[in-house]
Write an enzyme that holds these catalytic residues in place. Structure first.
Site, PDB file in Angstrom:
ATOM      1  N   ARG A  60       2.258   4.893   9.190  1.00 53.77           N
ATOM      2  CA  ARG A  60       2.302   5.963   8.186  1.00 53.77           C
ATOM      3  C   ARG A  60       1.039   5.992   7.327  1.00 53.77           C
ATOM      4  O   ARG A  60       0.710   7.024   6.741  1.00 53.77           O
ATOM      5  CB  ARG A  60       3.580   5.838   7.348  1.00 53.77           C
ATOM      6  CG  ARG A  60       4.836   6.117   8.182  1.00 53.77           C
ATOM      7  CD  ARG A  60       6.101   5.953   7.391  1.00 53.77           C
ATOM      8  NE  ARG A  60       6.351   4.599   6.947  1.00 53.77           N
ATOM      9  CZ  ARG A  60       6.899   3.636   7.690  1.00 53.77           C
ATOM     10  NH1 ARG A  60       7.282   3.886   8.921  1.00 53.77           N
ATOM     11  NH2 ARG A  60       7.074   2.424   7.207  1.00 53.77           N
ATOM     12  N   GLU A  97       8.022  -7.013   4.838  1.00 54.75           N
ATOM     13  CA  GLU A  97       9.308  -7.148   4.140  1.00 54.75           C
ATOM     14  C   GLU A  97      10.413  -7.409   5.164  1.00 54.75           C
ATOM     15  O   GLU A  97      11.333  -8.152   4.914  1.00 54.75           O
ATOM     16  CB  GLU A  97       9.604  -5.857   3.348  1.00 54.75           C
ATOM     17  CG  GLU A  97      10.843  -5.948   2.482  1.00 54.75           C
ATOM     18  CD  GLU A  97      11.260  -4.621   1.886  1.00 54.75           C
ATOM     19  OE1 GLU A  97      10.646  -3.600   2.194  1.00 54.75           O
ATOM     20  OE2 GLU A  97      12.245  -4.621   1.131  1.00 54.75           O
TER      21      GLU A  97
HETATM   22  P1  AMP Z   1       4.677  -5.104   2.719  1.00 61.22           P
HETATM   23  O1  AMP Z   1       3.701  -5.768   3.640  1.00 61.22           O
HETATM   24  O2  AMP Z   1       5.913  -5.915   2.502  1.00 61.22           O
HETATM   25  O3  AMP Z   1       4.031  -4.646   1.428  1.00 61.22           O
HETATM   26  O4  AMP Z   1       5.203  -3.811   3.479  1.00 61.22           O
HETATM   27  C1  AMP Z   1       4.449  -2.654   3.515  1.00 61.22           C
HETATM   28  C2  AMP Z   1       4.463  -2.048   4.877  1.00 61.22           C
HETATM   29  O5  AMP Z   1       5.751  -2.021   5.463  1.00 61.22           O
HETATM   30  C3  AMP Z   1       3.996  -0.613   4.811  1.00 61.22           C
HETATM   31  O6  AMP Z   1       3.207  -0.364   5.964  1.00 61.22           O
HETATM   32  C4  AMP Z   1       5.272   0.195   4.819  1.00 61.22           C
HETATM   33  O7  AMP Z   1       5.136   1.322   5.642  1.00 61.22           O
HETATM   34  C5  AMP Z   1       6.332  -0.750   5.349  1.00 61.22           C
HETATM   35  N1  AMP Z   1       7.471  -0.916   4.449  1.00 61.22           N
HETATM   36  C6  AMP Z   1       7.873  -2.087   3.891  1.00 61.22           C
HETATM   37  N2  AMP Z   1       8.969  -1.921   3.154  1.00 61.22           N
HETATM   38  C7  AMP Z   1       9.254  -0.608   3.216  1.00 61.22           C
HETATM   39  C8  AMP Z   1      10.290   0.188   2.630  1.00 61.22           C
HETATM   40  N3  AMP Z   1      11.231  -0.326   1.828  1.00 61.22           N
HETATM   41  N4  AMP Z   1      10.275   1.523   2.895  1.00 61.22           N
HETATM   42  C9  AMP Z   1       9.337   2.047   3.700  1.00 61.22           C
HETATM   43  N5  AMP Z   1       8.357   1.341   4.278  1.00 61.22           N
HETATM   44  C10 AMP Z   1       8.303   0.033   4.041  1.00 61.22           C
END
Ligand code: AMP
Length: 173
Positions: A60, A97
């Site tokens: 995205r 995550e």
């Molecule tokens: P993080 O590395 O945990 O900051 O996760 C960010 C990445 O995972 C981004 O590329 C987001 O597209 C996706 N992502 C993680 N958590 C979510 C969420 N709750 N909703 C949508 N996308 C998420």
């Protein structure tokens, strides 16, 4: 404007696995005016910041990053998942995550010293941006900062981002 954009980010509980509240940006993308406003608002603080390339994170981050690169009048560099880029790559493994993953960039994508702006849709735990930043460091690029559409403040991803480097989010939850 922010309230209008925020209303177009849909909460999807328990996707892609139980306990995750997924922030679905597809309604925002489908609304021509909102998408245009979103890109204009993302671009605004980076004008005059000597950004020379926008690096978008699959998948995205490509959507917002490519539009943002056009708005800023600079090129776009994709950071992709493992095995997708055709030429020589540098890669890094890390935790999301809700998953383990690997990001790769073409080894010749950014000349040393290029001022690059990282872009993604959502900042959650911050692992993705941290990994992306490490990849850019390994290429010798200079980090202008990072831009995300949605910041999930409760997950404290911002704490993993270096103080003194701009990290701008449009919508915070
Ligand atoms: P993080 O590395 O945990 O900051 O996760 C960010 C990445 O995972 C981004 O590329 C987001 O597209 C996706 N992502 C993680 N958590 C979510 C969420 N709750 N909703 C949508 N996308 C998420």
């Amino acid at each position: 404007m922010r309230a209008r954009l925020a209303a177009l980010v849909r909460d999807v509980p328990d996707f892609p696995r139980p306990g995750v509240l997924f922030k679905d940006i597809t309604p925002l993308l489908a609304d021509a005016r909102a998408f245009a406003e979103c890109i204009a608002a993302l671009a605004r603080p980076w004008r005059g910041q000597r950004v020379a390339a926008v690096c978008g994170i699959e998948a995205r981050g490509f959507i917002f990053g490519a539009a943002l690169a056009t708005a800023l009048g600079v090129g776009f560099v994709p950071l992709r998942k493992a095995g997708k880029l055709p030429s020589a790559t540098l890669g890094i493994d890390f935790e999301l995550e809700y998953a383990h993953t690997r990001l790769e960039i073409h080894a010749d994508a950014l000349a040393p010293g290029t001022r690059a702006l990282l872009v993604d849709d959502v900042l959650a735990t911050g692992g993705t941006l941290l990994a992306a930043r490490q990849l850019l460091d390994r290429l010798g690029a200079t980090l202008a900062g990072a831009a995300v559409v949605v910041e999930l403040e409760s997950l404290q991803g911002r704490a993993r981002w270096p103080a003194g480097v701009a990290l701008r989010s449009l919508l915070r939850y």
